[in-house]
Design an enzyme around this catalytic site. Structure first.
Site, PDB file in Angstrom:
ATOM      1  N   HIS A 129      -2.628   1.020   3.598  1.00  0.00           N
ATOM      2  CA  HIS A 129      -1.480   1.428   2.777  1.00  0.00           C
ATOM      3  C   HIS A 129      -1.408   0.598   1.495  1.00  0.00           C
ATOM      4  CE1 HIS A 129       2.775   2.776   2.150  1.00  0.00           C
ATOM      5  NE2 HIS A 129       2.840   1.596   1.532  1.00  0.00           N
ATOM      6  N   GLU A 130      -1.518  -0.719   1.632  1.00  0.00           N
ATOM      7  CA  GLU A 130      -1.447  -1.596   0.456  1.00  0.00           C
ATOM      8  C   GLU A 130      -2.636  -1.373  -0.471  1.00  0.00           C
ATOM      9  OE1 GLU A 130       1.223  -3.191  -0.280  1.00  0.00           O
ATOM     10  OE2 GLU A 130       2.137  -2.591   1.608  1.00  0.00           O
ATOM     11  N   HIS A 133      -2.061   1.329  -3.008  1.00  0.00           N
ATOM     12  CA  HIS A 133      -1.404   0.951  -4.266  1.00  0.00           C
ATOM     13  C   HIS A 133      -2.432   0.515  -5.307  1.00  0.00           C
ATOM     14  CE1 HIS A 133       2.722   1.361  -3.060  1.00  0.00           C
ATOM     15  NE2 HIS A 133       2.623   0.491  -2.066  1.00  0.00           N
ATOM     16  N   GLU A 177       4.894   5.962  -2.045  1.00  0.00           N
ATOM     17  CA  GLU A 177       4.679   5.565  -0.658  1.00  0.00           C
ATOM     18  C   GLU A 177       3.999   6.668   0.150  1.00  0.00           C
ATOM     19  OE1 GLU A 177       5.274   2.401   0.724  1.00  0.00           O
ATOM     20  OE2 GLU A 177       5.344   2.093  -1.430  1.00  0.00           O
TER      21      GLU A 177
END
Length: 288
Positions: A129-130, A133, A177
């Site tokens: 997930h990170e 970004h 997100e």
């Protein structure tokens, strides 16, 4: 965790959520915003965050928390991304966040309380997930979002200017997100792992984790959708999410579920020649 598809040549727009794309384009239409952030705001803010982080966190590596390092390296290989630095920080609030500074290696921070809550596969979903970004270059607006919360009421005319900009930035974050949850799915290649992570973020603790029921949580996600059958229900949901930096977890779980069943997702898993059939999917399916 072996046998996963490596997405050679993966581009951000191949998995970017449509809402993320729309919200990013809206921010780019604001005159001078990008230049203001990149040239004035971000350098000082990121330097402060970076120094604070390296002074009070542990850098993960081959000789420091090697299992977590292995999860990072594999996730970066899958997403075709150069590994950032990964730090573990002692903190009672489960969270993870990302910074990408000009002229420095990007870094991810994960709180110890989040690691204690999750399985290795779920930890890798957080890392994925990170990394989403970073893959999508979200860092510029993320920096601004962190600062706006602190600036409201402290800048000249802040009570008039900051809330309007903050509302648009918060809307962008919630959309971004969804994209990063897709990155988590691409890394784990098992939608149930991502859903389990979101369930634990909703109401988990190390003591309760073994008692949580994933199927019941997915049914709960469908019940959340059903609230929108009335205008009052839709209004309640909008009020609930308007002040959040992230979409509510059940909505994120639903979005992951939908995308895991999509042709776009299945095509991405076949980007590598000969990779068909090697997916480990087991089901249709920051303040992190």
């Amino acid at each position: 965790m072996g046998g996963k598809v490596t997405l050679v040549g993966l581009k951000a727009n191949q998995f970017r959520h449509p809402l993320d794309l729309e919200a990013t384009q809206a921010l780019r239409q604001l005159p001078g915003l990008d230049m203001l952030i990149r040239s004035l705001i971000a350098p000082l803010a990121e330097q402060i965050f970076y120094l604070d982080n390296i002074a009070s966190s542990v850098l993960v590596g081959e000789r420091q928390l090697p299992e977590i390092h292995r999860l990072l390296v594999e996730a970066c290989r899958i997403l075709d991304l150069d590994p950032p630095q990964l730090y573990v920080r002692q903190h009672p609030v489960p969270n993870a966040y990302t910074f990408a500074m000009r002229g420095r290696q990007p870094f991810i921070v994960v709180h110890t309380s989040l690691l204690e809550l999750l399985t290795p596969a779920e930890i890798q979903a957080v890392i994925g997930h990170e990394l989403g970004h970073l893959k999508c270059d979200h860092s510029v607006y993320l920096t601004l979002a962190n600062l706006l919360t602190l600036a409201a009421g402290q800048l000249p005319f802040g009570e008039l200017v900051v809330p309007n900009l903050q509302a648009q930035i918060m809307e962008w974050i919630r959309c971004a997100e969804f994209t990063c949850d897709r990155a988590a799915l691409l890394v784990t290649q098992d939608a149930r792992v991502v859903a389990s992570l979101l369930m634990k973020l909703s109401g988990g603790s190390p003591a309760l984790a073994s008692q949580l029921n994933l199927e019941a949580f997915l049914e709960q996600a469908r019940s959340y959708d059903a609230v929108s059958t009335s205008q009052l229900g839709e209004l309640v949901k909008q009020i609930r999410t308007s002040e959040l930096t992230h979409p509510v977890p059940v909505l994120r779980a639903r979005e992951v579920d939908h995308w895991a069943s999509s042709q776009d997702y299945q095509r991405l898993l076949r980007l590598e020649p000969g990779a068909q059939g090697r997916s480990q999917m087991s089901g249709g399916w920051r303040n992190w």
